[in-house]
Motif scaffolding. Structure first.
Motif, short mmCIF file in Angstrom:
data_model
loop_
_atom_site.label_atom_id
_atom_site.label_comp_id
_atom_site.label_asym_id
_atom_site.label_seq_id
_atom_site.Cartn_x
_atom_site.Cartn_y
_atom_site.Cartn_z
N ARG A 119 0.84 -1.20 0.00
CA ARG A 119 0.00 0.00 0.00
C ARG A 119 0.88 1.26 0.00
NH1 ARG A 119 -3.13 -3.01 3.52
NH2 ARG A 119 -2.24 -1.98 5.35
N GLU A 120 1.91 1.22 0.83
CA GLU A 120 2.83 2.36 0.89
C GLU A 120 3.53 2.56 -0.46
OE1 GLU A 120 4.95 5.61 2.31
OE2 GLU A 120 3.14 4.63 3.06
N SER B 296 2.35 1.69 -3.41
CA SER B 296 1.35 2.22 -4.35
C SER B 296 1.12 3.71 -4.10
CB SER B 296 0.03 1.46 -4.21
OG SER B 296 0.20 0.14 -4.59
N ARG B 297 1.04 4.11 -2.85
CA ARG B 297 0.82 5.52 -2.52
C ARG B 297 1.98 6.37 -3.03
NH1 ARG B 297 2.41 9.19 0.85
NH2 ARG B 297 3.73 7.85 2.12
N ARG B 298 3.20 5.90 -2.77
CA ARG B 298 4.38 6.66 -3.21
C ARG B 298 4.48 6.69 -4.72
NH1 ARG B 298 9.54 6.44 0.69
NH2 ARG B 298 8.46 7.24 2.51
N GLY C 232 2.07 6.54 -6.79
CA GLY C 232 1.05 7.45 -7.28
C GLY C 232 1.47 8.90 -7.17
N ASN C 233 2.29 9.23 -6.21
CA ASN C 233 2.77 10.59 -6.01
C ASN C 233 4.05 10.87 -6.81
OD1 ASN C 233 0.70 11.15 -4.25
ND2 ASN C 233 1.89 10.65 -2.42
N TYR D 275 12.11 -0.74 -3.67
CA TYR D 275 10.81 -1.28 -3.22
C TYR D 275 10.58 -2.66 -3.84
CZ TYR D 275 8.50 2.47 -0.58
OH TYR D 275 8.13 3.36 0.38
#
Length: 151
Positions: free
Chosen positions: A51-52, A54-56, A58-59, A69
């Motif tokens: 999740r982390e 994916s969040r990163r 996306g940013n 990663y």
């Protein structure tokens, strides 16, 4: 030593064996639970890490961080694979311990029933012997005139 006494000793040995098998089963159960817990924790950690990522991603993330990663996720995936195998082994060991304990428990139960049967037979033989001796004493007393005839 009478047969029932000998079997009583056998019963104690069989019961001790059964208790040992039960303790071994309990230890196997604990190892399985620990392995399953560790696997669950690894899965939760992997989910959080993904999740982390994916969040990163996306940013916006640089290629070196993305490779790091990905490399870490690959190592995490390998750890999950190994822990899954550990759970499978622990489950197989637990199942084998369960089977061994069940066999020992059945033997202990069978020996217990046999001991009880022999004890009952021994008690019945003793009762018959005592009754026979009592009848014999009464008969002798009657013959010797110690017991009035007609009483």
């Amino acid at each position: 030593m009478k047969r029932a006494q000998r079997l009583d000793m056998v019963q104690r040995v069989v019961d001790d064996s059964e208790r040992g098998r039960a303790q071994s089963l309990a230890a196997s159960e604990r190892r399985l639970k620990e392995s399953e817990t560790k696997l669950s924790e690894l899965r939760a950690y992997q989910d959080g890490y993904m999740r982390e990522f994916s969040r990163r991603a996306g940013n916006g993330i640089d290629s070196a961080s993305a490779r790091d990663y990905q490399a870490f996720l690959a190592r995490l995936e390998e750890a999950l694979k190994q822990q899954t195998q550990a759970v499978t082994r622990a489950r197989a060991q637990r199942d084998a311990a369960m089977s061994t304990w069940q066999g020992a428990a059945l033997r202990a139960q069978a020996v217990g029933q046999m001991v009880k049967r022999f004890q009952t037979e021994q008690e019945q033989a003793l009762d018959r012997r005592e009754q026979s001796e009592s009848d014999e004493r009464s008969q002798r007393a009657w013959i010797q005139g110690l017991i009035p005839r007609g009483a």
